[in-house]
Design an enzyme around this catalytic site. Structure first.
Site, PDB file in Angstrom:
ATOM      1  N   ASP A 120      32.183  43.146 -18.058  1.00 12.81           N
ATOM      2  CA  ASP A 120      31.555  41.934 -19.190  1.00 12.81           C
ATOM      3  C   ASP A 120      30.198  41.938 -18.555  1.00 12.81           C
ATOM      4  OD1 ASP A 120      31.012  39.674 -20.638  1.00 12.81           O
ATOM      5  OD2 ASP A 120      32.085  38.645 -19.475  1.00 12.81           O
ATOM      6  N   TYR A 122      26.069  40.479 -18.638  1.00 10.34           N
ATOM      7  CA  TYR A 122      25.147  39.038 -18.696  1.00 10.34           C
ATOM      8  C   TYR A 122      23.546  39.384 -19.959  1.00 10.34           C
ATOM      9  CZ  TYR A 122      24.298  35.761 -16.277  1.00 10.34           C
ATOM     10  OH  TYR A 122      23.796  33.191 -15.849  1.00 10.34           O
ATOM     11  N   HIS A 127      20.717  32.946 -22.460  1.00  6.67           N
ATOM     12  CA  HIS A 127      22.018  31.500 -22.006  1.00  6.67           C
ATOM     13  C   HIS A 127      21.950  32.608 -20.267  1.00  6.67           C
ATOM     14  CE1 HIS A 127      26.105  31.533 -21.112  1.00  6.67           C
ATOM     15  NE2 HIS A 127      26.561  32.932 -20.381  1.00  6.67           N
ATOM     16  N   GLN A 234      35.181  28.171 -12.070  1.00  2.00           N
ATOM     17  CA  GLN A 234      34.639  28.952 -11.773  1.00  2.00           C
ATOM     18  C   GLN A 234      33.718  28.741 -11.153  1.00  2.00           C
ATOM     19  OE1 GLN A 234      32.356  29.676 -15.710  1.00  2.00           O
ATOM     20  NE2 GLN A 234      31.392  31.577 -14.874  1.00  2.00           N
ATOM     21  N   THR A 340      28.039  36.425 -22.974  1.00  6.50           N
ATOM     22  CA  THR A 340      27.243  34.806 -23.767  1.00  6.50           C
ATOM     23  C   THR A 340      26.101  35.247 -25.043  1.00  6.50           C
ATOM     24  OG1 THR A 340      28.235  33.602 -22.254  1.00  6.50           O
ATOM     25  CG2 THR A 340      27.550  32.921 -24.198  1.00  6.50           C
TER      26      THR A 340
HETATM   27 CA    CA Z   1      31.627  36.446 -20.447  1.00  2.00          CA
END
Ligand code: CA
Length: 407
Positions: A120, A122, A127, A234, A340
Site C-alpha cells: 500500500d 501513500y 491526503h 493505528q 487514500t
Molecule cells: Ca491505505
C-alpha cells in the site's frame, strides 16, 4: 465500435470499450470458478467462449483466479481483448457468444486475484498533508522523504477480500495521549480509505528491477480498493514500524478488474514534481502518467466524497519502479494500492479521518444521523468513472462492504 448485442448501448459504463475481467461461479457449479468478463449488465463466460475457439490462452482462463492469465503478459492481454471485441462486434460470431452470456444475478463473484504480495502506497499529497496536519500539528505536514520517494508498506495479502464481504469490527489495543495506559476492545474509530488497486502480471527474478519506463507493461489493470483502517489501533501501534493490526484485518477489492487498455483515454500528466525525483523515478508522459478517474464514496447511500485520482502525486509506474528498485521480485497476482485518494477540496477527501477532521467535524447522512467514524451496520460503497474510448465514460466495478459488530 458497435456491439451485436441488442441490449448493449455504446455509452453503457460496462460497454465494449470497457470489458473488465473477474472470476465467477454459478449456483449450478459453485465449485467451478473461472474467468468472465462483464459485458453490459451480463457476465460473459470468457473461459468457455475461448475454450470453444481453442485459442492458445484459453486454459489460463479455466482457473479460480486471474493469476494464470496475468502470467501471460501484455501481448496476450492485448490479443485477448482484441479477440473479444471482435467476437462482440462481428455479427457472424453472435451465435458463438450468446450461449455464454449470464445475467449478473445468476453468478457469484469471487476475489479476482489470488493476491501474492500486497503493498500500500501513500501517493496523495493532499491526503499526506491532511494526515500530517492532524497528527503532527506542530511539525511539517509532509515528512522530509515524501517528495523524494513513493512511501509505502507491505500489507497482508491473505486478508484482501472481494467487494461485498462483510467487515467485522476489529479488536485491539488503543491508547490516547492523555490516557494513563492502553485498553483492549473493539475499535471505536473505524474508517475507510478510497484507493485504486493495481493488479500486476509478468513475474520478475529476485535481484532485478523494473525500470519506470517498463513498469506499466507489468500492470494489467485497476480495481477500486477500500483499505479499512482502525484509526485508534493505528495511532497507538504505528511508531516506529508503520501500519500493522490497524489495517490488516481486512482490505476490500472490487470484483471487476478494468484493463489498463480501457483507460487509455484517461491518461493525464502528473502534477509538477518539485524537487525532480531521482533518475530511476523519472519517466516520460508516455510511460509515467496519472489517471483521470473520479471516485464517489457513499455511506449508507449518502454521497460523502468525490475523490479525484488525477490529483495523485506519484504515478503507478513510479510506485512499481520504486517497489522493485532494491531487487524485490514481482509475482503474478501482486497488488499494489495507491493510498487514500484525496483532492484539495474538503468534499474530495477519501477518508472519514479527513472528512470529519479527526472526528471534530461530523458529517450528516441522508437520514439526518451524523458520523465521525463508522457504526456497526454501516455500508460503504466506492464507485468511480473515467473517460473511455470514443467519448464514452466507463464505470469501474464498485467496492462495497458492511460493518458487522466486533466478535
Ligand atoms: Ca491505505
Amino acid at each position: 465500435m458497435t456491439s451485436t448485442l441488442p441490449d448493449l448501448p455504446a455509452d453503457h459504463p460496462f460497454g465494449l470499450h470497457h470489458l473488465p475481467y473477474g472470476v465467477f461461479s454459478t449456483s449450478g457449479s459453485p465449485d467451478r470458478r473461472r474467468v468472465g468478463v462483464r459485458v453490459g449488465d451480463r457476465v460473459l463466460d470468457l473461459a468457455a467462449l475461448a475454450s470453444d475457439a481453442r485459442v492458445s490462452w484459453s486454459t489460463a482462463l479455466q482457473q479460480p483466479s486471474l493469476n494464470a492469465f496475468l502470467a501471460e503478459g501484455p501481448a496476450t492481454w492485448a490479443a485477448a481483448r482484441a479477440w473479444l471485441q471482435d467476437r462482440l462486434t462481428d455479427p457472424g460470431h453472435r451465435p458463438d457468444v450468446e450461449p455464454h452470456l449470464l445475467d449478473l444475478h445468476e453468478v457469484r463473484l469471487h476475489l479476482p486475484v489470488d493476491v501474492a504480495d500486497y503493498v500500500d502506497f501513500y501517493a496523495s499529497e493532499h491526503h499526506a498533508s491532511n494526515v500530517g496536519s492532524i497528527f503532527r500539528p506542530d511539525g511539517d505536514a509532509l515528512t522530509p522523504n515524501w517528495k523524494h520517494l513513493p512511501i509505502g508498506y507491505h500489507g497482508r495479502s491473505s486478508t484482501v477480500v472481494v467487494s461485498g464481504t462483510d467487515i467485522v469490527r476489529p479488536l485491539g489495543q488503543r491508547k490516547r495521549p492523555q490516557d494513563p495506559a492502553p485498553v483492549f476492545g473493539p475499535s471505536t474509530r473505524l474508517d475507510i480509505e478510497a484507493e485504486l488497486g493495481f493488479v500486476v502480471g509478468g513475474a520478475t527474478q529476485v535481484g532485478t528491477r523494473v525500470p519506470v519506463g517498463e513498469a506499466m507493461s507489468h500492470v494489467f489493470g485497476v480495481a477500486l480498493f477500500n483499505d479499512w483502517s482502525a484509526r485508534d489501533i493505528q495511532a497507538w501501534e504505528y511508531v516506529p514500524l508503520g501500519p500493522f493490526l490497524g489495517k490488516s484485518f481486512a482490505s476490500s477489492l472490487a470484483a471487476w478488474v478494468t484493463p489498463m487498455e480501457a483507460l487509455a483515454s484517461a491518461h493525464v500528466p502528473l502534477p509538477t514534481q518539485d524537487p525532480t525525483p531521482l533518475d530511476y523515478l523519472h519517466g516520460t508522459e508516455e510511460t509515467s502518467y496519472g489517471l483521470d478517474i473520479t471516485m464517489e464514496v457513499r455511506v449508507n447511500g449518502t454521497l460523502v466524497a468525490r475523490p479525484p485520482y488525477r490529483t495523485m502525486y506519484w504515478s503507478p509506474a513510479q510506485m512499481l519502479a520504486h517497489l522493485t528498485v532494491n531487487g524485490a521480485a514481482l509475482s503474478d497476482g501482486d497488488l499494489f494500492a495507491s493510498g487514500t485518494t484525496s483532492g484539495a477540496e474538503p468534499d474530495t477527501r477519501g477518508s472519514l479521518l479527513e472528512l470529519t477532521w479527526n472526528g471534530t467535524e461530523p458529517i450528516t447522512l441522508a437520514d439526518r444521523s451524523t458520523r465521525t467514524f463508522l457504526q456497526d451496520g454501516d455500508e460503504v460503497v466506492i464507485s468511480a468513472s473515467a473517460p473511455g474510448a470514443g467519448g464514452h465514460r466507463i464505470g469501474l466495478g464498485e467496492v462495497s462492504g458492511r460493518v458487522l459488530p466486533a466478535r
